[in-house]
Design a protein around this motif. Structure first.
Motif, PDB file in Angstrom:
ATOM      1  N   LEU A   1       0.819  -1.209   0.000  1.00  0.00           N
ATOM      2  CA  LEU A   1       0.000   0.000   0.000  1.00  0.00           C
ATOM      3  C   LEU A   1       0.853   1.259   0.000  1.00  0.00           C
ATOM      4  N   ARG A   2       0.315   2.294  -0.614  1.00  0.00           N
ATOM      5  CA  ARG A   2       0.911   3.628  -0.567  1.00  0.00           C
ATOM      6  C   ARG A   2      -0.206   4.597  -0.185  1.00  0.00           C
ATOM      7  N   LEU A   3       0.007   5.315   0.916  1.00  0.00           N
ATOM      8  CA  LEU A   3      -0.973   6.270   1.418  1.00  0.00           C
ATOM      9  C   LEU A   3      -0.445   7.691   1.280  1.00  0.00           C
ATOM     10  N   THR A   4      -1.312   8.580   0.855  1.00  0.00           N
ATOM     11  CA  THR A   4      -1.002  10.001   0.797  1.00  0.00           C
ATOM     12  C   THR A   4      -1.984  10.708   1.724  1.00  0.00           C
TER      13      THR A   4
ATOM     14  N   VAL B   1       2.549   9.855  14.250  1.00  0.00           N
ATOM     15  CA  VAL B   1       1.242   9.769  13.592  1.00  0.00           C
ATOM     16  C   VAL B   1       1.315   8.796  12.413  1.00  0.00           C
ATOM     17  N   CYS B   2       2.362   8.905  11.619  1.00  0.00           N
ATOM     18  CA  CYS B   2       2.509   8.010  10.458  1.00  0.00           C
ATOM     19  C   CYS B   2       2.677   6.557  10.903  1.00  0.00           C
TER      20      CYS B   2
ATOM     21  N   GLU C   1       4.018  -4.065   3.341  1.00  0.00           N
ATOM     22  CA  GLU C   1       4.529  -2.704   3.188  1.00  0.00           C
ATOM     23  C   GLU C   1       3.391  -1.691   3.121  1.00  0.00           C
ATOM     24  N   VAL C   2       3.510  -0.653   3.940  1.00  0.00           N
ATOM     25  CA  VAL C   2       2.608   0.498   3.874  1.00  0.00           C
ATOM     26  C   VAL C   2       3.494   1.738   3.845  1.00  0.00           C
ATOM     27  N   ALA C   3       3.610   2.340   2.686  1.00  0.00           N
ATOM     28  CA  ALA C   3       4.394   3.568   2.534  1.00  0.00           C
ATOM     29  C   ALA C   3       3.461   4.749   2.772  1.00  0.00           C
TER      30      ALA C   3
END
Length: 125
Positions: A65-68, A80-81, A102-104
């Motif tokens: 995953l990639r979160l913005t 927080v991240c 993976e969670v970026a």
């Protein structure tokens, strides 16, 4: 009369298969991130329409995953991240049964409180 229910569950190959669309996994991840961010320090500074955005890459039974997201400032960005990463991982794994190795997390914008100064204050004219 209906068919008899087997005492033991059928092997996976006999039960069928399940594929969860990438956009569904991304939606779960974005919503899970929002759950954490709603209680994060400075959450009141972030506009309501600044919702987290997620993209996903799926291979076999694994989702990367990639979160913005956007945060209020000042805050402990790393903490927080980290909370977001842990919560999203747990939620996606629990709801989809997939591994999440993976969670970026990318912080796209920080929102600070208005300083109360006039726009022209401090400017040389």
């Amino acid at each position: 009369m209906g068919a008899a229910v087997p005492a033991q569950p059928l092997p996976a190959a006999e039960r069928g298969s399940l594929r969860i669309a990438d956009r569904v996994i991304a939606k779960i991840a974005a919503q899970a991130a929002g759950e954490v961010l709603g209680d994060a320090p400075g959450a009141d500074l972030v506009p309501r329409d600044a919702t987290p955005h997620a993209t996903v890459s799926v291979r076999k039974n694994s989702a990367r995953l990639r979160l913005t997201l956007e945060l209020g400032y000042p805050t402990d960005i790393g903490a927080v991240c980290g909370r977001v990463r842990r919560h999203v991982t747990a939620k996606v794994e629990a709801l989809t049964g997939m591994d999440v190795p993976e969670v970026a997390v990318e912080v796209e914008r920080l929102h600070a409180a208005a300083s109360g100064r006039r726009k022209d204050e401090g400017r040389v004219q």
